[in-house]
Enzyme design. Structure first.
Site, PDB file in Angstrom:
ATOM      1  N   SER A  58       0.805  -1.226   0.000  1.00 22.43           N
ATOM      2  CA  SER A  58       0.000   0.000   0.000  1.00 22.43           C
ATOM      3  C   SER A  58       0.837   1.274   0.000  1.00 22.43           C
ATOM      4  O   SER A  58       0.391   2.306  -0.473  1.00 22.43           O
ATOM      5  CB  SER A  58      -0.948   0.000   1.199  1.00 22.43           C
ATOM      6  N   TYR A 116      -0.461   9.758   6.317  1.00 21.58           N
ATOM      7  CA  TYR A 116      -1.133   8.433   6.432  1.00 21.58           C
ATOM      8  C   TYR A 116      -0.313   7.307   5.825  1.00 21.58           C
ATOM      9  O   TYR A 116       0.702   7.542   5.216  1.00 21.58           O
ATOM     10  CB  TYR A 116      -2.588   8.463   5.991  1.00 21.58           C
ATOM     11  N   GLU A 117      -0.760   6.065   6.095  1.00 22.68           N
ATOM     12  CA  GLU A 117       0.066   4.870   5.839  1.00 22.68           C
ATOM     13  C   GLU A 117       1.417   4.990   6.542  1.00 22.68           C
ATOM     14  O   GLU A 117       2.438   4.580   6.029  1.00 22.68           O
ATOM     15  CB  GLU A 117       0.272   4.637   4.345  1.00 22.68           C
ATOM     16  N   GLY A 118       1.419   5.564   7.730  1.00 24.08           N
ATOM     17  CA  GLY A 118       2.649   5.788   8.478  1.00 24.08           C
ATOM     18  C   GLY A 118       3.227   7.138   8.120  1.00 24.08           C
ATOM     19  O   GLY A 118       3.429   7.432   6.942  1.00 24.08           O
TER      20      GLY A 118
END
Lengths: 363, 421
Positions: free
Chosen positions: B274, B397-399
């Protein structure tokens, strides 16, 4: 089809160049920088890799085709070993590639076989001029066509191996265009003024060269009347230097990683602190990103596309990157990084140079 | 062989999606941003035709596989494209159109990625076919909680097995769920929720569960009002005695043995797939800003002189070249991470590097674009200020950039989470 794999030939080439860089170059990096002299036999051993003949077609005694992508792969590996030695070893490219790309039939036939001998054939080029307003597209060194001859006047710096070169390819301004003129050694008016003493590249003999009413036959101009496409040659040079910047940065980064994992402070390795670890992670990311830009640009050049903009971008980016990475490596070692026992201080001196060296390598 | 040429299918896709982005996304981008949370239904219905039919092919292969037939497993993913390479090109182009609207694309999204990564064949066949038929549907991923973001070991949502009914009972609160409203309530979608089956086991007790939309006990509490990507809903979801079938647990239902880390790492592997997608979205926004800046400068007679010497270059030219180079480096890192994904090579480092670099690059490019364009950049008459707001999410987001830097740092240094905190 998008791919990041090497061909088998490229993998073999990269492996053999890496072996040379590791076994031959690395053992001498400190001493050659201090002595300001390349060790005996280092370049001859490198010549055995056949890098330059591999870009020259068989009809001129070579055994390959010119490929920028192959060039940037070996340039990175060599520069990982040592940038000074790399620039010396690849100096003949400074003549062979412009001749190969733009030379007249006669120029190719008479010159290219010389680069395919068993022994190192020394040749070099002179582009940079000693001025803060230096512009490779508007050179102060002039070439004037007079009665079927060319007269060259101007001053050059950063000419690698000028004292031993059989040919110096001098770039000069002819009617507003940058063109290349092949000057044989000992030509009257070609003055090898003095060996330079620069911050970095200690082991590479570079020279100030002056041209004073240097009279050349019309045949000395690369490509005859039509001349050469300097923008494209400059792009080949920019990717070469960017690839070397990546190699230099990688060497420095790897050293910093090893040191940071070994060096203890406050009961643990300094690499276990985010301030160091993050700097190293950023370095690794930037090195990879720059390498991919080098590859893409070289690939475009090999496709015959005009990749001049991309080459400028990657050269700029790589020059910034190598400075950040070599500086970060010194920083990682702290005070020790400042001491000449560790190579990182030399690599920082070399690293700063990539924003300044222009046209001193080409693949 | 090192090669950067695009295959024909991606070239065609690029042309098609360029039309979609310029005709159906750009014209409504401002309006959708202003209205916040109002869905772009024309765009959704139009793209559903494509995403659902792509998914149909995937579902057919899954059905065959379930029936025991030999199928080519290469490349299918929950977004319906074959291979990740066409997918990142799709996301880049749609995000060039509008990143918020792109996020409204009706697909299984990250819920699908999670099912792909750790689900059984039976689970894939249960949860994915809905994305190939009927009305538009969404998938969503619920990890973050009000007090736990990247530190997933601090997750408090619990899943308790009711042995009598053989159901999991979920309790807790999830925040920052992208498309949470659409997945949990406004369509027959699915939500993948991370919850612990043993709070004392830390990371080893964390499992992921599939909850179907409108399951009793699941409630959408609120939608966040955000800096950017306003059209995309970011939901807070409450789970109160929410019962789901035992078979909805993804992966191994046991608390992992201390030595065996595979379960959690399996879940983390979803991120390897992702993160390049997020990077691609960042780059699409960055490219929009870069192109707009270039055109606006050209209108004023300012062109970028790539070959001009240092003493002649203007600060605008230097800035522009830095923006361009940073974006290019980020894109190439993304391509490499994606290529490795498709080659089934381990790509944790590359995928986090791409994400870090793309998050930084889009932030730099869009913030600089506002600066370079001056009043034009800051004004809501154009989209530049919006791109700056939209772009920033990709560094979060996604880290966050920092968490992804930590992932890279641990890997390159060979440290585990205790050695490098």
């Amino acid at each position: 089809m998008i791919s990041f794999d090497f061909t088998e030939e490229q993998q073999m080439l990269v492996d053999s160049v890496r072996r040379y860089a590791e076994r031959e170059m690395r053992k001498s990096i400190h001493d050659m920088d201090e002595a300001r002299q390349l060790p005996d036999g280092l370049i001859d051993k490198g010549w055995e890799l056949g890098l330059i003949p591999s870009s020259i077609p068989e009809e001129y005694d070579g055994f390959g085709e010119h490929s920028a992508i192959t060039g940037v792969l070996y340039a990175e590996e060599l520069a990982w070993g040592d940038v000074s030695a790399t620039l010396a070893l690849l100096a003949p490219n400074l003549v062979s590639i412009p001749v190969l790309e733009y030379g007249t039939a006669e120029q190719k036939e008479s010159l290219l076989p010389k680069f395919c001998d068993d022994e190192f054939f020394c040749a070099t080029s002179a582009l940079v001029e000693p001025s803060i307003t230096f512009d490779p597209y508007n050179l102060k060194t002039k070439a004037i066509n007079e009665d079927g001859h060319y007269i060259l006047n101007g001053n050059k710096v950063y000419v690698p191996l000028a004292d031993t070169a059989n040919y110096v390819l001098v770039y000069a301004n002819e009617d507003g265009k940058t063109q290349g003129f092949l000057v044989e050694k000992d030509t009257t008016g070609l003055q090898i003024v003095a060996r330079e003493h620069n911050m970095g590249l200690g082991a590479l003999p570079t020279y100030k060269v002056n041209l004073e009413n240097c009279k050349l036959p019309a045949t000395a101009k690369i490509g005859g009347e039509e001349g050469l496409n300097f923008e494209r040659l400059h792009a080949y040079s920019n990717v070469a230097l960017a690839a070397m910047a990546v190699g230099q940065a990688k060497a420095s980064y790897e050293y910093a990683v090893e040191y940071a994992k070994d060096r203890q402070a406050f009961g643990e390795a300094i690499a276990q602190r985010q301030s160091i670890a993050f700097m190293l992670a950023d370095m690794a990311t930037e090195i990879d990103g720059t390498r991919l830009m080098v590859w893409e640009t070289a690939w475009k050049l090999d496709q015959g596309e005009n990749a001049s903009q991309e080459a400028t971008l990657v050269r700029r980016y790589a020059s910034d990157m190598v400075l950040t990475v070599t500086d970060g490596s010194v920083q990682t070692l702290g005070g020790h990084g400042y001491i000449r026992d560790h190579p990182v201080e030399m690599w920082l001196r070399n690293g700063r140079g990539f924003a300044i060296f222009d046209g001193i390598a080409i693949v | 062989m090192i090669d950067f040429s695009l295959p024909d299918n991606i070239k065609e896709q690029n042309q098609r999606l360029f039309m979609v982005a310029s005709h159906f996304m750009r014209p409504i981008a401002r309006e959708m941003d202003d209205k916040e949370h109002t869905k772009p239904w024309d765009f959704i219905n139009m793209t559903w035709q494509v995403t659902s039919s792509q998914m149909k092919r995937r579902v057919k292969r899954l059905e065959k596989e379930l029936a025991g037939e030999e199928v080519d497993k290469s490349g299918g993913n929950s977004f319906g494209t074959r291979g990740y390479m066409p997918l990142i090109y799709m996301i880049e182009m749609l995000s060039w159109g509008d990143a918020g609207i792109y996020l409204c694309l009706p697909t299984a999204a990250l819920a699908g990625s999670a099912i792909d990564a750790v689900g059984t064949l039976e689970q894939k066949n249960r949860f994915l076919p809905r994305f190939s038929k009927g009305k538009p549907k969404w998938g969503a991923m619920a990890i973050t909680e009000p007090h736990a973001g990247s530190d997933t070991s601090a997750i408090r949502t619990t899943a308790t097995l009711d042995h009598e009914t053989n159901e999991w009972i979920l309790n807790g609160e999830k925040s920052f769920v992208t498309s949470g409203l659409m997945a949990a309530k406004d369509s027959d979608g699915i939500l993948v929720v991370w919850a612990t089956i043993d709070a004392s086991a830390g990371r080893r007790g964390i499992k992921s569960f599939v909850i179907e939309a409108n399951t009793p006990g699941m409630e959408v509490l609120k939608l966040e009002k955000k800096h950017g990507i306003r059209v995309s809903d970011t939901a807070t979801i409450k789970l109160e005695n929410c019962r789901i079938p035992y078979e909805n647990i993804l992966g191994n239902p046991e608390v992992q043995d201390k030595k065996e880390k595979k379960g959690f790492q399996g879940a983390m592997r979803t991120f390897d797939a992702s993160r390049p997608l997020v990077a691609a979205s960042a780059i699409g926004i960055g490219r929009a800003a870069l192109e707009f800046t270039k055109e606006a400068l050209e209108k004023e007679g300012i062109t970028i002189r790539y070959n001009a010497p240092k003493h002649v270059l203007t600060s605008i030219e230097r800035d522009f070249m830095d923006m361009e180079a940073n974006l290019k480096a980020a894109w190439l890192l993304t391509l490499k991470a994606t290529w490795m994904m498709d080659q089934r090579l381990p790509n944790t480092i590359e995928s986090s590097m791409a994400k870090v670099k793309a998050g930084k690059a889009v932030t730099l490019v869009t913030q600089k674009a506002v600066e370079l364009l001056g009043p034009l950049g800051y004004s809501c008459d154009d989209l530049i200020e919006k791109w700056m707001r939209d772009g920033k999410i990709n560094d979060l987001y996604e880290g966050t950039g920092q968490i992804n830097t930590l992932v890279v740092a641990r890997r390159i240094l060979g440290y585990d989470r205790n050695q490098l905190k």
